[in-house]
Design a protein around this motif. Structure first.
Motif, PDB file in Angstrom:
ATOM      1  N   THR A 121       1.039  -1.165  -0.007  1.00  0.00           N
ATOM      2  CA  THR A 121       0.069  -0.041   0.001  1.00  0.00           C
ATOM      3  C   THR A 121       0.997   1.210   0.063  1.00  0.00           C
ATOM      4  N   GLU A 122       2.108   1.097   0.703  1.00  0.00           N
ATOM      5  CA  GLU A 122       2.890   2.499   0.771  1.00  0.00           C
ATOM      6  C   GLU A 122       3.473   2.695  -0.603  1.00  0.00           C
ATOM      7  N   THR A 123       3.750   1.650  -1.394  1.00  0.00           N
ATOM      8  CA  THR A 123       4.199   1.823  -2.630  1.00  0.00           C
ATOM      9  C   THR A 123       3.159   2.601  -3.576  1.00  0.00           C
ATOM     10  N   ALA A 124       2.145   1.948  -3.433  1.00  0.00           N
ATOM     11  CA  ALA A 124       0.945   2.737  -4.353  1.00  0.00           C
ATOM     12  C   ALA A 124       0.704   4.040  -3.958  1.00  0.00           C
ATOM     13  N   ASN A 125       0.674   4.299  -2.539  1.00  0.00           N
ATOM     14  CA  ASN A 125       0.377   5.855  -2.268  1.00  0.00           C
ATOM     15  C   ASN A 125       1.510   6.617  -2.509  1.00  0.00           C
ATOM     16  N   LEU A 126       2.679   6.146  -2.693  1.00  0.00           N
ATOM     17  CA  LEU A 126       3.832   6.993  -2.892  1.00  0.00           C
ATOM     18  C   LEU A 126       4.107   7.159  -4.272  1.00  0.00           C
ATOM     19  N   ILE A 127       3.586   6.425  -5.168  1.00  0.00           N
ATOM     20  CA  ILE A 127       3.299   6.672  -6.626  1.00  0.00           C
ATOM     21  C   ILE A 127       2.278   7.819  -7.033  1.00  0.00           C
ATOM     22  N   PHE A 128       1.090   7.604  -6.085  1.00  0.00           N
ATOM     23  CA  PHE A 128       0.090   8.437  -6.452  1.00  0.00           C
ATOM     24  C   PHE A 128       0.462   9.837  -5.685  1.00  0.00           C
ATOM     25  N   GLY A 129       1.368   9.930  -5.046  1.00  0.00           N
ATOM     26  CA  GLY A 129       1.664  11.243  -4.108  1.00  0.00           C
ATOM     27  C   GLY A 129       0.814  11.353  -3.142  1.00  0.00           C
ATOM     28  N   ALA A 130       0.104  10.393  -2.894  1.00  0.00           N
ATOM     29  CA  ALA A 130      -0.858  10.408  -1.364  1.00  0.00           C
ATOM     30  C   ALA A 130       0.138  10.385  -0.180  1.00  0.00           C
ATOM     31  N   VAL A 131       1.237   9.974  -0.460  1.00  0.00           N
ATOM     32  CA  VAL A 131       2.660  10.103   0.633  1.00  0.00           C
ATOM     33  C   VAL A 131       3.487  10.636  -0.075  1.00  0.00           C
TER      34      VAL A 131
ATOM     35  N   LEU B 278       5.120  14.475  -8.810  1.00  0.00           N
ATOM     36  CA  LEU B 278       4.424  13.511  -8.203  1.00  0.00           C
ATOM     37  C   LEU B 278       4.529  13.768  -6.631  1.00  0.00           C
ATOM     38  N   ARG B 279       4.006  15.080  -6.109  1.00  0.00           N
ATOM     39  CA  ARG B 279       4.450  15.575  -4.884  1.00  0.00           C
ATOM     40  C   ARG B 279       3.031  15.359  -4.138  1.00  0.00           C
ATOM     41  N   ASN B 280       1.872  15.441  -4.896  1.00  0.00           N
ATOM     42  CA  ASN B 280       0.698  15.294  -4.330  1.00  0.00           C
ATOM     43  C   ASN B 280      -0.371  14.537  -5.173  1.00  0.00           C
ATOM     44  N   PRO B 281      -1.474  14.086  -4.799  1.00  0.00           N
ATOM     45  CA  PRO B 281      -2.688  13.643  -5.765  1.00  0.00           C
ATOM     46  C   PRO B 281      -2.958  14.100  -6.825  1.00  0.00           C
TER      47      PRO B 281
ATOM     48  N   ALA C  87      10.780  10.895 -10.905  1.00  0.00           N
ATOM     49  CA  ALA C  87       9.592  10.151 -11.684  1.00  0.00           C
ATOM     50  C   ALA C  87       9.751  10.902 -12.926  1.00  0.00           C
ATOM     51  N   LEU C  88       9.655   9.981 -13.941  1.00  0.00           N
ATOM     52  CA  LEU C  88       9.522  10.364 -15.370  1.00  0.00           C
ATOM     53  C   LEU C  88       8.094   9.755 -15.901  1.00  0.00           C
ATOM     54  N   PHE C  89       7.295  10.509 -16.566  1.00  0.00           N
ATOM     55  CA  PHE C  89       6.256  10.256 -17.326  1.00  0.00           C
ATOM     56  C   PHE C  89       6.340  10.402 -18.709  1.00  0.00           C
ATOM     57  N   GLU C  90       5.970   9.504 -19.452  1.00  0.00           N
ATOM     58  CA  GLU C  90       6.501   9.549 -20.812  1.00  0.00           C
ATOM     59  C   GLU C  90       7.707   9.991 -21.018  1.00  0.00           C
ATOM     60  N   GLY C  91       8.717   9.768 -20.374  1.00  0.00           N
ATOM     61  CA  GLY C  91      10.128  10.261 -20.530  1.00  0.00           C
ATOM     62  C   GLY C  91      10.421  11.572 -20.031  1.00  0.00           C
ATOM     63  N   ARG C  92       9.376  12.422 -19.666  1.00  0.00           N
ATOM     64  CA  ARG C  92       9.528  13.652 -19.064  1.00  0.00           C
ATOM     65  C   ARG C  92       9.403  13.759 -17.473  1.00  0.00           C
TER      66      ARG C  92
END
Ligand SMILES: Nc1ncnc2c1ncn2[C@@H]1O[C@H](COP(=O)(O)OP(=O)(O)OP(=O)(O)O)[C@@H](O)[C@H]1O
Ligand SMILES: [Mg+2]
Length: 504
Positions: A297-307, A323-326, A314-319
């Motif tokens: 759950t921690e991994t999931a929350n971290l990626i979503f910025g919930a934590v 990811l600091r917050n949801p 973090a790169l999204f489509e190479g950029r």
């Protein structure tokens, strides 16, 4: 009085109507002392409603309740508890910021000269919990303990005064295997004392492990009561669904992943999860496996910025993205469907319709309300696609059955048409039929090119839909399994093993 072999509690012809729904239609149930009686059925079948009618939490429209042969009519949960019927509802109502002892004796604290005697309360709590095999400090806050301990506290609270019947509505939904053992040992003790125990769950293995008999409901009707030693899981499932379960979990389709969508490098938060790298491509389902508390759950929350991560990029489509917050995650069409629908998910008093469009509306901005027709169209489409059982889209979502609330939450995130969908325990509290549908849905989304990350404690399911599986232990990503390596036994080995190779 009934004879020693008679039922301790009997429900006869219980009916309950809601506007637009017959929740219970003349249901009978008999409970004998010293038996564990499973109450089974699909989401919305009427299990929780039957319990609530029985305890007086809901007023029944017809039917009788007999306790040791005498008619009773409890008007509230407190009433039924005084009669000896203890209940732990699906939504556990304990107060995390009070001590364990306070939770146990809330509303009936031992008084001394008009004051609550803390010392006496703590020592009574200690003794009571020791009977259940629990050695904890009752003066400590409840929130400091695991869900299993909290569950046992709820049970101790429910049976303390009573001692005839104990009703447990999905008590194991968020427990791991060791915690289930703890709970089952408590159930065995109470059974030996002669209590009748009602056990509601969607885990059929657990039903067969601990129950003596099962009553099956479908669409508010009593379908059958069976002695479990004389039946099979297949028969029980067929009785629940009214048909055979068609979709068996299929072999994993070959993976044809596309371009990399998201890449995390050295992502971490101190004390929460050790640094990890993670790449997810379009058309890929990455599974997260591990025990409760391993960091899924921690991994999931971290990626979503919930934590918020305290290191890594973090790169999204190479950029590069923050990811600091949801909000930032949602702006990149990243969605997270959380594990705990009650605290992170549903807004109980809003309608099902509003709950379904909530995330989409939030992304678009509240000052630009979605057109009514569009809202209706979306909500109706998802109710149909996920087979959410409801009387009307206008009903407050808290009135849906637990499993149907879970599906509505999934609909909320699907409605945002995410590019990257993170699902945390997507099948928790969901019945066998809907399980198969959600697994099929994950497959379909993947084939359509979505990138998915799914955390689950259901290993067979992970094996069925994952194209890669990451195993976590003690808040570290320890192993990655690909292709033919993805088997339940490999996952279990990786979860249990001493430190494996190096972290991924
Ligand atoms: N207060 C209410 N108002 C209107 N409808 C309700 C209310 N409570 C329950 N229902 C409806 O009654 C039906 C039975 O719901 P119930 O919660 O008993 O199901 P369940 O078998 O416990 O399902 P689950 O496995 O999902 O928890 C559902 O269709 C639900 O929407
Ligand atoms: Mg229920």
């Amino acid at each position: 009085m009934a004879s020693a072999t008679g039922p301790v509690l009997e429900c006869k012809g219980i009916s309950k109507f809601f506007p637009g729904a017959i929740a219970l239609d003349a249901v009978d149930l008999a409970l004998y002392p010293g038996e564990v009686h499973a109450l089974l059925g699909e989401n919305g079948a009427g299990k929780s409603t039957l319990i609530k009618c029985l305890t007086g939490a809901y007023r029944r429209d017809s039917g009788k309740i007999l306790l040791e042969g005498e008619e009773v009519s409890p008007q509230s949960t407190q009433d039924s508890q005084k009669l000896g019927i203890g209940t732990v509802y699906q939504e556990v109502n304990l107060l995390p910021n009070l001590s364990i002892a306070e939770n146990l004796f809330l509303g009936r604290q031992p008084m001394r000269h008009g004051f609550i005697s803390q010392r006496r309360m703590n020592s009574m709590a200690k003794d009571l919990l020791a009977e259940f095999g629990l050695d904890v400090n009752p003066a400590e806050l409840l929130s400091g303990y695991s869900v299993a301990v909290q569950q046992v506290v709820a049970i101790a609270r429910a049976v303390e005064l009573s001692g005839k019947v104990l009703i447990l509505d999905e008590p194991t939904a968020s427990l791991d295997r060791d915690e289930v053992e703890l709970l089952f040992s408590v159930i065995e003790k109470l059974k030996a004392r002669g209590l009748a125990i009602v056990f509601i769950t969607h885990f059929l293995d657990q039903v067969f492990e601990i129950s003596d008999r099962a009553t099956i409901l479908r669409n508010g009707r009593l379908i059958a009561t069976r002695r479990l030693a004389e039946t099979t899981q297949t028969e029980v499932i067929t009785l629940m669904l009214g048909r055979q379960l068609e979709h068996r979990i299929q072999d994993r389709a070959p993976s044809e992943a596309g371009d990399t969508l998201i890449e995390l490098r050295n992502f971490a938060k101190r004390g929460v999860i050790d640094p990890f790298n993670l790449t997810v491509r379009k058309g890929e389902v990455v599974g997260l496996a591990g025990l409760l508390g391993s960091g899924r759950t921690e991994t999931a929350n971290l990626i979503f910025g919930a934590v918020q991560a305290d290191q890594g990029e973090a790169l999204f489509e190479g950029r590069k993205i923050g990811l600091r917050n949801p909000r930032e995650a949602v702006a990149h069409r990243i969605a997270l469907c959380p594990e705990d629908r009650k605290s992170d998910g549903i807004v109980g008093d809003l309608s099902v319709r509003e709950n379904i469009i909530l995330a989409l509306q939030a992304r678009q901005g509240w000052h630009r309300p979605l057109p009514k027709a569009k809202v209706n169209e979306l909500a109706e489409a998802y109710v149909k696609a996920l087979d959410i059982r409801l009387a009307s889209l206008d009903m407050p979502i808290r009135l849906l059955s637990g499993g149907n609330q879970q599906k509505a939450l999934l609909a909320r995130w699907l409605a945002t048409n995410p590019s990257f969908l993170i699902l945390d325990e997507p099948t928790r509290g969901i019945d066998v039929g809907a399980h198969a549908e959600i697994i099929a849905l994950i497959e379909r989304l993947r084939e359509d090119g979505m990138a998915l990350l799914v955390a689950s404690s259901e290993l067979e399911e992970l094996v069925a839909y994952s194209t890669r599986v990451i195993v976590l232990r003690d808040r570290r990503h320890v192993t990655e399994l690909k292709g033919d390596e993805i088997t339940t036994s490999n996952i279990i080995t990786a979860i249990a093993d001493e430190p494996l190779a190096e972290a991924v």
